[in-house]
Design a protein around this motif. Structure first.
Motif, short mmCIF file in Angstrom:
data_model
loop_
_atom_site.label_atom_id
_atom_site.label_comp_id
_atom_site.label_asym_id
_atom_site.label_seq_id
_atom_site.Cartn_x
_atom_site.Cartn_y
_atom_site.Cartn_z
N GLN A 89 49.63 42.90 -7.68
CA GLN A 89 50.02 42.55 -6.31
C GLN A 89 48.89 42.83 -5.32
O GLN A 89 48.63 42.03 -4.41
CB GLN A 89 51.27 43.33 -5.91
CG GLN A 89 51.87 42.89 -4.58
CD GLN A 89 52.26 41.42 -4.59
OE1 GLN A 89 53.00 40.98 -5.46
NE2 GLN A 89 51.73 40.64 -3.63
N PRO A 133 45.00 34.48 -7.51
CA PRO A 133 45.99 33.62 -6.87
C PRO A 133 47.38 34.23 -7.03
O PRO A 133 47.59 35.07 -7.91
CB PRO A 133 45.86 32.30 -7.65
CG PRO A 133 45.35 32.72 -8.98
CD PRO A 133 44.45 33.89 -8.73
N PRO A 134 48.33 33.85 -6.19
CA PRO A 134 49.69 34.35 -6.37
C PRO A 134 50.17 34.10 -7.79
O PRO A 134 50.17 32.96 -8.28
CB PRO A 134 50.51 33.55 -5.35
CG PRO A 134 49.50 33.19 -4.29
CD PRO A 134 48.20 32.95 -5.02
N THR A 135 50.55 35.18 -8.47
CA THR A 135 50.84 35.10 -9.90
C THR A 135 52.16 35.78 -10.21
O THR A 135 52.24 37.01 -10.21
CB THR A 135 49.72 35.76 -10.72
OG1 THR A 135 48.46 35.22 -10.34
CG2 THR A 135 49.95 35.55 -12.21
N PRO A 136 53.24 35.01 -10.44
CA PRO A 136 54.48 35.65 -10.89
C PRO A 136 54.23 36.42 -12.17
O PRO A 136 53.38 36.06 -12.99
CB PRO A 136 55.43 34.46 -11.12
CG PRO A 136 54.82 33.32 -10.36
CD PRO A 136 53.35 33.55 -10.38
N VAL A 141 46.32 40.13 -5.65
CA VAL A 141 46.79 38.91 -4.99
C VAL A 141 46.64 39.05 -3.47
O VAL A 141 46.14 38.15 -2.79
CB VAL A 141 48.25 38.62 -5.37
CG1 VAL A 141 48.82 37.49 -4.51
CG2 VAL A 141 48.36 38.27 -6.85
N ASP A 142 47.07 40.19 -2.93
CA ASP A 142 47.00 40.41 -1.48
C ASP A 142 45.57 40.37 -0.95
O ASP A 142 45.32 39.95 0.18
CB ASP A 142 47.65 41.75 -1.12
CG ASP A 142 49.15 41.76 -1.36
OD1 ASP A 142 49.73 40.66 -1.49
OD2 ASP A 142 49.73 42.86 -1.45
#
Length: 223
Positions: free
Chosen positions: A153, A162-165, A156-157
Motif C-alpha cells: 500500500q 500501480p494500484p494493485t489489489p 502504491v501511495d
C-alpha cells in the motif's frame, strides 16, 4: 468450519516384523501420494498401502483423511514458514518497502525451488473450492499476504507501484512458480529434468528479479 487434525502419539512397534515408518516418513510419503493421486483419488486403502501401514492406521492416528491431509500440509509448510519468517516478519523492518517486498518474493521463490511437490499440491488445490483450500488460505496464504499488504500500500501511495489489489499481487507472484515445479509442460518446452538444487535456486532468484522489475519498475534516482 474447517476440520482441524488431531494427532495421536505413535503406537508401540511390534517386537517382530519390519520397523514401522516414522511420523516423518508417513507425512513425507503422504504428500507424494496426494500429489500423484489427488485428494479424491487417494483412497484410505491406497494411502495405507503407500505408507506401509494398516488399513485403519490413518483413522486411528489422525481421525480422518482430511485431518491427515492437514497434517501433511502442516509438515510440508513447517520449514517454509520458518525460512520465510525472517523476511516476512523482520526484527528490524526495512526502511525501503521495495527492498522488503523484494526480499519476501526472492525468498519465496528460492523456497519454492526446493519444494516442487508442495507447489504442485497447492496449485492443484487452488483450482476448486473446498475445505482444503479454506485451510490453506486461512492458515497460510492469507496471513502471508496480510503481512506484506502495508508495504504494498505504501508503494502504491508513493507512486512506485500501480494500484494493485492483493489478489493481483498474489497472481503475479504465484503464477511463475509453475516454472519451478518440473511439470510435463515445462519439460516439453525444454526445462531440464535433472536440475540440481543450486541451479534451481539461482534460477528462482533470477525469476524473482524479472517479476519484481515488472511490478516495481526502475528504482528512482538517489537524492
Amino acid at each position: 468450519m474447517t476440520e482441524r487434525h488431531t494427532r495421536r502419539g505413535p503406537g508401540r512397534p511390534s517386537a517382530k516384523g519390519p520397523t514401522p515408518p516414522t511420523d516423518e516418513e508417513i507425512l513425507t510419503h503422504g504428500l507424494a501420494a496426494f500429489v500423484e493421486l489427488g485428494y479424491d483419488g487417494a483412497s484410505m486403502r491406497e494411502l495405507a498401502r503407500r505408507l506401509g501401514v494398516s488399513h485403519n492406521f490413518i483413522n486411528d492416528r489422525y481421525g480422518s483423511k482430511l485431518a491427515f491431509w492437514q497434517a501433511v500440509v502442516d509438515h510440508a509448510l513447517e520449514d517454509v514458514t520458518r525460512n520465510l519468517a525472517p523476511v516476512l516478519h523482520p526484527e528490524t523492518p526495512a526502511v525501503d518497502d521495495a527492498a522488503r517486498l523484494t526480499a519476501v518474493v526472492r525468498r519465496f521463490y528460492e523456497i519454492s525451488a526446493r519444494t516442487p511437490l508442495l507447489n504442485q499440491l497447492m496449485m492443484e488445490e487452488s483450482h476448486r473450492a473446498s475445505e482444503r483450500l479454506d485451510y490453506l488460505v486461512e492458515r497460510y496464504i492469507g496471513p502471508t499476504l496480510a503481512a506484506v499488504q502495508p508495504s504494498v500500500q505504501r508503494l502504491v501511495d508513493s507512486g512506485r507501484m500501480p494500484p494493485t489489489p492483493i489478489y493481483m499481487l498474489y497472481a503475479a507472484v504465484i503464477g511463475p512458480v509453475i516454472a519451478m515445479t518440473g511439470n510435463p509442460m515445462m519439460a516439453k518446452l525444454g526445462q531440464p529434468a535433472d536440475r540440481q538444487e543450486p541451479e534451481m535456486v539461482a534460477r528462482a532468484s533470477e525469476l524473482a528479479r524479472v517479476i519484481l522489475d515488472g511490478m516495481l519498475g526502475p528504482r528512482p534516482p538517489a537524492p
